[in-house]
Design a protein around this motif. Structure first.
Motif, PDB file in Angstrom:
ATOM      1  N   CYS A 473       0.811  -1.239   0.000  1.00  0.00           N
ATOM      2  CA  CYS A 473       0.000   0.000   0.000  1.00  0.00           C
ATOM      3  C   CYS A 473       0.836   1.278   0.000  1.00  0.00           C
ATOM      4  CB  CYS A 473      -0.930   0.029   1.198  1.00  0.00           C
ATOM      5  SG  CYS A 473      -2.098  -1.319   1.220  1.00  0.00           S
ATOM      6  N   SER A 478      -3.688  -0.206  -4.625  1.00  0.00           N
ATOM      7  CA  SER A 478      -4.229  -1.140  -5.610  1.00  0.00           C
ATOM      8  C   SER A 478      -5.740  -1.101  -5.645  1.00  0.00           C
ATOM      9  CB  SER A 478      -3.764  -2.562  -5.298  1.00  0.00           C
ATOM     10  OG  SER A 478      -2.381  -2.584  -5.202  1.00  0.00           O
ATOM     11  N   ASN A 479      -6.292  -0.082  -5.011  1.00  0.00           N
ATOM     12  CA  ASN A 479      -7.732   0.152  -5.094  1.00  0.00           C
ATOM     13  C   ASN A 479      -8.547  -1.016  -4.547  1.00  0.00           C
ATOM     14  OD1 ASN A 479      -9.865   1.705  -5.710  1.00  0.00           O
ATOM     15  ND2 ASN A 479      -9.903   1.210  -7.901  1.00  0.00           N
ATOM     16  N   CYS A 480      -8.238  -1.395  -3.310  1.00  0.00           N
ATOM     17  CA  CYS A 480      -8.932  -2.561  -2.732  1.00  0.00           C
ATOM     18  C   CYS A 480     -10.312  -2.202  -2.214  1.00  0.00           C
ATOM     19  CB  CYS A 480      -8.093  -3.183  -1.614  1.00  0.00           C
ATOM     20  SG  CYS A 480      -8.096  -2.252  -0.071  1.00  0.00           S
ATOM     21  N   GLY A 481     -10.541  -0.920  -2.028  1.00  0.00           N
ATOM     22  CA  GLY A 481     -11.863  -0.507  -1.525  1.00  0.00           C
ATOM     23  C   GLY A 481     -11.798   0.111  -0.139  1.00  0.00           C
ATOM     24  N   ALA A 482     -10.676  -0.098   0.571  1.00  0.00           N
ATOM     25  CA  ALA A 482     -10.604   0.347   1.972  1.00  0.00           C
ATOM     26  C   ALA A 482     -10.501   1.866   2.125  1.00  0.00           C
ATOM     27  CB  ALA A 482      -9.436  -0.332   2.679  1.00  0.00           C
ATOM     28  N   THR A 483     -10.390   2.579   1.012  1.00  0.00           N
ATOM     29  CA  THR A 483     -10.373   4.058   1.121  1.00  0.00           C
ATOM     30  C   THR A 483     -11.681   4.558   1.715  1.00  0.00           C
ATOM     31  OG1 THR A 483     -11.019   4.042  -1.184  1.00  0.00           O
ATOM     32  CG2 THR A 483      -8.789   4.784  -0.724  1.00  0.00           C
ATOM     33  N   VAL A 489      -3.397   4.408   5.875  1.00  0.00           N
ATOM     34  CA  VAL A 489      -2.356   4.453   4.837  1.00  0.00           C
ATOM     35  C   VAL A 489      -2.917   4.968   3.488  1.00  0.00           C
ATOM     36  CG1 VAL A 489      -2.697   2.038   4.126  1.00  0.00           C
ATOM     37  CG2 VAL A 489      -0.480   3.101   3.778  1.00  0.00           C
ATOM     38  N   CYS A 490      -4.187   4.738   3.233  1.00  0.00           N
ATOM     39  CA  CYS A 490      -4.764   5.155   1.945  1.00  0.00           C
ATOM     40  C   CYS A 490      -4.706   6.677   1.783  1.00  0.00           C
ATOM     41  CB  CYS A 490      -6.208   4.709   1.833  1.00  0.00           C
ATOM     42  SG  CYS A 490      -6.594   3.142   2.578  1.00  0.00           S
TER      43      CYS A 490
HETATM   44  S1  SF4 Z   1      -7.220   1.302  -0.707  1.00  0.00           S
HETATM   45 FE1  SF4 Z   1      -5.806   1.603   1.021  1.00  0.00          FE
HETATM   46  S2  SF4 Z   1      -5.598  -0.444   1.938  1.00  0.00           S
HETATM   47 FE2  SF4 Z   1      -6.488  -0.727  -0.118  1.00  0.00          FE
HETATM   48  S3  SF4 Z   1      -4.693  -1.073  -1.484  1.00  0.00           S
HETATM   49 FE3  SF4 Z   1      -5.144   1.140  -1.513  1.00  0.00          FE
HETATM   50  S4  SF4 Z   1      -3.771   1.965   0.080  1.00  0.00           S
HETATM   51 FE4  SF4 Z   1      -3.929  -0.243   0.464  1.00  0.00          FE
END
Ligand code: SF4
Length: 493
Positions: A473, A478-483, A489-490
Motif C-alpha cells: 500500500c 491497488s484500489n482494494c476498496g478500503a479508502t 495508509v490510503c
Molecule cells: S485502498 Fe488503502 S488499503 Fe487498499 S490497497 Fe489502496 S492503500 Fe492499500
C-alpha cells in the motif's frame, strides 16, 4: 464455556435469566458455523461500539424490556449481526441459494467497524496485572493495526485494512504510563508486521532511552531481516542471538509471487548472512504447503532454500562464525480463509499433505536441517469450519458432545471423533474443504462487508494464478476498496 456456565448452548433455548451471548474477533468474520449458538455477533474493532452497546443495555434494563427486545434493538447498531434475523436456503447441490433478512431492521450487509484515527483511540494505560503467570506477561504496546503487504493467503492482512499507525510520541507516552502502572520489566511490540512501522528506527531509539532509564527489557517480535533490523536487534540488549525466524511461506520464487510474499531469495540469503555475521547461528523457517498451483518443484524448493541458508553460514570466515549452524524448517498446511483472494480455492486432501511432507523430508540432504510439519488432520477440520455455513454448526455440536474440547492440544485431538460428528451431522468434508468454489457462488460470509471489495479479491486471485505480484500500500494503492474508511495508509501523503 457455555455448558460449564450452565448457559444453554443454542441461542433459541435461552430464557430471560440467561446472559446475552455476543461473539467477535477475526474468526467471527464468518459467523455462520457458530450462528445457532450466538445471540449477536460484532464485526470489527470492539472499542468503536462498546459504549453504545452498554448504554443501550443500561437503558433497556432501566425500562424493564425483555431479552428479545434488546436483541432486536441491537440491529440498529452498525457492525452487529443477529443470525436469527436471516434465513438461508440451499440449492439441491448444497450450495447457498439465498440469504435473506427476515426482520425489517436487519441490514442486507453488516459493515465492519474500525477505529479510523489511532491517535484518538482508547488504549488502557492501567492494564490488569494477573496474579498468576499469563501468556503475555509483559507490557504490550500496539503500534499500528493492519498490514501493508497483502499476502494472498492471509486473512488478517485483508480484514484489518487499512493500516493505521500511532505516532511515535503517543507510543512512548503509552509505554511510560504502562511501565509505571503495571510494574512490568518487559515490553513487547505488537502489530501484524512491526518492521513496516514508518518511523521504526527513530521510535526504537526513543524506546531504548525510555527502557534503559527504567531498566525494562524490550521483547522484539519477528522482523523482516535486513540491515536496519539487524542493527536494531544488535542495539536491543537481551535479544538472544540464537534463533532467527523467517517466514518465506513458499520455497520457490514462483510460489512466493503467487502468494504475493514480496520476499526474494536474495533478500532471505542476504538477511541470513547479515545475521550470521552478527553472531546468530540458528534459523527457523516457516512455510506452507498445499498453496494454489503448487508443483513438485515448489515443494523441493523448501528443502533447497534451507540448504542455501546452511551454505550461506559457511561463507562467513571461520573466525567470525559462532558455533554450528542449525536450520529448522516447519511447514503448516494451507487452509483457505474467507475474505482472502484464495477464498475460492479447494484445500489439499490429508493424503496429499502427507505426500508433500514426505517429499520435503526426502529432499533434505544436510544434517544441519531439521524438519517439522504440522498435522494435516487439524488443518482439514479447520478448513471445514473456516469456510463453513450454518449447517456446520451441527457438526461442531456433535463433536463437542462426542468429547472434542481442547483440540489445540494434540493429545486431546481426535480426528475420528470429528469424522463421526460430521457424519452424524451429514457434513461432507469434500464439499466444504476440498472443493474449488466459483466466483458466482454465494459464499456464507457474503453479507459481511470488510471494506475490501470482492472484485479486488477476484483480481488478486487471477493475478496469483499468473504469478503476478501486487505492490504494497505504501508503494502504490491497488484500489482494494478500503479508502471508504477515510483514514490510514490510503490517505498518507
Ligand atoms: S485502498 Fe488503502 S488499503 Fe487498499 S490497497 Fe489502496 S492503500 Fe492499500
Amino acid at each position: 464455556m457455555l455448558d460449564l456456565g450452565q448457559v444453554p448452548i443454542y441461542s433459541k433455548d435461552r430464557t430471560e435469566k440467561d446472559p446475552i451471548v455476543i461473539a467477535g474477533g477475526p474468526c467471527a468474520y464468518n459467523p455462520e458455523p457458530l450462528a445457532p449458538f450466538i445471540d449477536c455477533f460484532y464485526i470489527g474493532e470492539g472499542e468503536v461500539q462498546y459504549d453504545l452497546i452498554f448504554d443501550l443495555y443500561k437503558e433497556h434494563k432501566k425500562n424493564g424490556g425483555s431479552r428479545e427486545d434488546f436483541i432486536e434493538k441491537m440491529l440498529e447498531i452498525e457492525g452487529i449481526y443477529v443470525p436469527k434475523f436471516y434465513d438461508v436456503t440451499y440449492k439441491e447441490d448444497g450450495r447457498i441459494e439465498a440469504f435473506t433478512p427476515n426482520h425489517p431492521k436487519a441490514k442486507a450487509k453488516i459493515k465492519k467497524q474500525i477505529v479510523v484515527d489511532m491517535e484518538e483511540s482508547f488504549y488502557p494505560d492501567k492494564q490488569i496485572v494477573p496474579w498468576s503467570k499469563a501468556v503475555h506477561d509483559r507490557v504490550f504496546l500496539e503500534m499500528f493495526r493492519g498490514c501493508l503487504r497483502g499476502c494472498r493467503f492471509c486473512q488478517a492482512g485483508m480484514i484489518y485494512r487499512p493500516v493505521r499507525e500511532k505516532s511515535k510520541e503517543n507510543l512512548i507516552d503509552s509505554a511510560k504510563e504502562l511501565i509505571d502502572s503495571t510494574g512490568y520489566d518487559e515490553i513487547s511490540l505488537s502489530s501484524l508486521s512491526t518492521s513496516d512501522y514508518s518511523h521504526l528506527p527513530e521510535f526504537m531509539d526513543m524506546l531504548l532511552d525510555t527502557c534503559q532509564n527504567e531498566r525494562v527489557n524490550i521483547a522484539l517480535p519477528s522482523l523482516r531481516i535486513d540491515k536496519m533490523t539487524v542493527d536494531l536487534m544488535n542495539k536491543v540488549q537481551g535479544v538472544r542471538k540464537s534463533s532467527l525466524t523467517f517466514a518465506p511461506e513458499a520455497g520457490s520464487q514462483r510460489m512466493r509471487d503467487v502468494i504475493n510474499k514480496n520476499l526474494s531469495e536474495e533478500e532471505i540469503l542476504n538477511g541470513s548472512k547479515l545475521a550470521f555475521d552478527a553472531g546468530w547461528n540458528r534459523v527457523k523457517l516457516y512455510f506452507m504447503i498445499g498453496l494454489p498451483s503448487e508443483e513438485e518443484e515448489d515443494i523441493r524448493g523448501i528443502a533447497k532454500l534451507g540448504e542455501q541458508i546452511v551454505d550461506t553460514f559457511y561463507t562467513i570466515p571461520k573466525g567470525r562464525r559462532k558455533g554450528a549452524v542449525q536450520v529448522a524448517i516447519s511447514t503448516a498446511c494451507f487452509v483457505p480463509k474467507p475474505f482472502t483472494p484464495f477464498q475460492w480455492t479447494g484445500q489439499n486432501t490429508h493424503e496429499e499433505f502427507i505426500e508433500k511432507s514426505r517429499l520435503i523430508k526426502n529432499s533434505i540432504t544436510r544434517r544441519q536441517i531439521k524438519f517439522n510439519h504440522h498435522d494435516s488432520q487439524t488443518s482439514v477440520i479447520e478448513a471445514v469450519i473456516a469456510r463453513g455455513d450454518r449447517r456446520v454448526a451441527d457438526g461442531i455440536y456433535q463433536a463437542y458432545k462426542g468429547g472434542s474440547t481442547f483440540d489445540s492440544w494434540t493429545e486431546y485431538f481426535s480426528f475420528d471423533n470429528w469424522l463421526q460428528a460430521f457424519e452424524k451431522a451429514d457434513i461432507d468434508i469434500d464439499f466444504y474443504a476440498h472443493r474449488d468454489r466459483s466466483y458466482d457462488e454465494i459464499l456464507p460470509w457474503d453479507h459481511i462487508d470488510i471494506g475490501v471489495s470482492k472484485e479486488f479479491l477476484i483480481k488478486e486471485n487471477e493475478k496469483a494464478l499468473k504469478g503476478q505480484t501486487t505492490p504494497h500500500c505504501r508503494e502504490k494503492c491497488s484500489n482494494c476498496g478500503a479508502t471508504e474508511f477515510n483514514g490510514g495508509v490510503c490517505y498518507e501523503n
